[in-house]
Design a protein around this motif. Structure first.
Motif, short mmCIF file in Angstrom:
data_model
loop_
_atom_site.label_atom_id
_atom_site.label_comp_id
_atom_site.label_asym_id
_atom_site.label_seq_id
_atom_site.Cartn_x
_atom_site.Cartn_y
_atom_site.Cartn_z
N VAL A 40 0.84 -1.21 0.00
CA VAL A 40 0.00 0.00 0.00
C VAL A 40 0.87 1.25 0.00
O VAL A 40 0.63 2.20 -0.76
CB VAL A 40 -0.96 -0.01 1.21
CG1 VAL A 40 -1.70 1.31 1.32
CG2 VAL A 40 -1.93 -1.16 1.12
N SER A 41 1.91 1.27 0.83
CA SER A 41 2.76 2.46 0.87
C SER A 41 3.57 2.61 -0.41
O SER A 41 3.87 3.73 -0.84
CB SER A 41 3.70 2.41 2.08
OG SER A 41 4.61 1.34 1.95
N GLY A 42 3.93 1.50 -1.04
CA GLY A 42 4.68 1.56 -2.29
C GLY A 42 3.87 2.15 -3.43
O GLY A 42 4.43 2.69 -4.39
N ILE A 43 2.57 2.06 -3.34
CA ILE A 43 1.69 2.63 -4.36
C ILE A 43 1.19 4.01 -3.94
O ILE A 43 1.08 4.92 -4.75
CB ILE A 43 0.52 1.68 -4.65
CG1 ILE A 43 1.05 0.38 -5.26
CG2 ILE A 43 -0.51 2.32 -5.57
CD1 ILE A 43 0.04 -0.71 -5.38
N ALA A 44 0.91 4.18 -2.64
CA ALA A 44 0.33 5.43 -2.16
C ALA A 44 1.32 6.58 -2.15
O ALA A 44 0.95 7.71 -2.48
CB ALA A 44 -0.24 5.24 -0.75
N VAL A 45 2.57 6.32 -1.79
CA VAL A 45 3.56 7.41 -1.70
C VAL A 45 3.76 8.10 -3.05
O VAL A 45 3.70 9.33 -3.13
CB VAL A 45 4.88 6.89 -1.10
CG1 VAL A 45 5.97 7.94 -1.21
CG2 VAL A 45 4.68 6.51 0.35
N PRO A 46 3.98 7.37 -4.15
CA PRO A 46 4.09 8.07 -5.43
C PRO A 46 2.82 8.82 -5.80
O PRO A 46 2.89 9.93 -6.35
CB PRO A 46 4.37 6.95 -6.44
CG PRO A 46 4.96 5.86 -5.64
CD PRO A 46 4.30 5.94 -4.30
N GLY A 47 1.65 8.26 -5.47
CA GLY A 47 0.39 8.95 -5.76
C GLY A 47 0.26 10.25 -5.00
O GLY A 47 -0.22 11.25 -5.53
N VAL A 48 0.69 10.24 -3.74
CA VAL A 48 0.65 11.47 -2.94
C VAL A 48 1.58 12.53 -3.54
O VAL A 48 1.20 13.70 -3.65
CB VAL A 48 1.02 11.17 -1.47
CG1 VAL A 48 1.27 12.45 -0.69
CG2 VAL A 48 -0.07 10.36 -0.81
N PHE A 49 2.77 12.12 -3.94
CA PHE A 49 3.70 13.09 -4.52
C PHE A 49 3.19 13.65 -5.84
O PHE A 49 3.35 14.84 -6.12
CB PHE A 49 5.09 12.48 -4.69
CG PHE A 49 5.92 12.57 -3.45
CD1 PHE A 49 6.59 13.73 -3.13
CD2 PHE A 49 5.99 11.50 -2.57
CE1 PHE A 49 7.32 13.82 -1.97
CE2 PHE A 49 6.72 11.57 -1.41
CZ PHE A 49 7.40 12.74 -1.11
N ILE A 50 2.57 12.82 -6.65
CA ILE A 50 2.02 13.33 -7.91
C ILE A 50 0.87 14.29 -7.62
O ILE A 50 0.75 15.34 -8.26
CB ILE A 50 1.59 12.17 -8.82
CG1 ILE A 50 2.83 11.45 -9.34
CG2 ILE A 50 0.75 12.67 -9.99
CD1 ILE A 50 2.55 10.23 -10.17
N GLY A 51 0.02 13.96 -6.65
CA GLY A 51 -1.06 14.87 -6.27
C GLY A 51 -0.54 16.19 -5.75
O GLY A 51 -1.07 17.26 -6.08
N LEU A 52 0.52 16.15 -4.94
CA LEU A 52 1.13 17.40 -4.46
C LEU A 52 1.75 18.19 -5.60
O LEU A 52 1.71 19.42 -5.61
CB LEU A 52 2.17 17.08 -3.39
CG LEU A 52 1.64 16.60 -2.05
CD1 LEU A 52 2.79 16.17 -1.15
CD2 LEU A 52 0.80 17.66 -1.38
N GLY A 53 2.34 17.48 -6.55
CA GLY A 53 2.92 18.16 -7.72
C GLY A 53 1.86 18.85 -8.55
O GLY A 53 2.06 19.99 -9.00
N ILE A 54 0.73 18.19 -8.75
CA ILE A 54 -0.37 18.81 -9.49
C ILE A 54 -0.87 20.05 -8.76
O ILE A 54 -1.11 21.10 -9.38
CB ILE A 54 -1.51 17.79 -9.69
CG1 ILE A 54 -1.06 16.70 -10.67
CG2 ILE A 54 -2.78 18.48 -10.20
CD1 ILE A 54 -2.00 15.52 -10.74
N SER A 55 -1.01 19.94 -7.45
CA SER A 55 -1.45 21.10 -6.66
C SER A 55 -0.44 22.24 -6.73
O SER A 55 -0.83 23.40 -6.87
CB SER A 55 -1.64 20.69 -5.20
OG SER A 55 -2.63 19.71 -5.08
N ALA A 56 0.84 21.92 -6.66
CA ALA A 56 1.87 22.96 -6.73
C ALA A 56 1.86 23.66 -8.08
O ALA A 56 2.01 24.89 -8.14
CB ALA A 56 3.24 22.35 -6.46
N ILE A 57 1.66 22.90 -9.14
CA ILE A 57 1.61 23.50 -10.47
C ILE A 57 0.41 24.44 -10.58
O ILE A 57 0.52 25.56 -11.09
CB ILE A 57 1.56 22.41 -11.55
CG1 ILE A 57 2.89 21.67 -11.60
CG2 ILE A 57 1.24 23.00 -12.92
CD1 ILE A 57 2.84 20.39 -12.41
#
Length: 70
Positions: free
Chosen positions: A21-38
């Motif tokens: 779960v963490s191996g899949i969730a961590v990249p998803g969280v970072f991509i979501g944060l990246g989208i928000s930052a953009i």
């Protein structure tokens, strides 16, 4: 640059074939944060009258939606 760095990090993490779960969730969280930052960077670059004011609750909700959509 934000999109490249965040996506690169997320893909690097996901490339390890960690199917926990963490191996899949961590990249998803970072991509979501990246989208928000953009999105926030883009909104901050606009000059409008009247100026844009952010509601803290809606701001936090939009980031959580971006993360959850991943």
């Amino acid at each position: 640059m934000i999109a490249v760095v965040v996506s690169g990090f997320a893909l690097h993490r996901f490339h390890r074939n960690d199917t926990t779960v963490s191996g899949i969730a961590v990249p998803g969280v970072f991509i979501g944060l990246g989208i928000s930052a953009i999105a926030l960077h883009r909104d901050g670059a606009m000059r409008m009258l009247p100026s844009i004011d952010y509601d803290p609750l809606l701001f936090t909700t939009s980031i959580l939606v971006a993360i959850g959509a991943q």
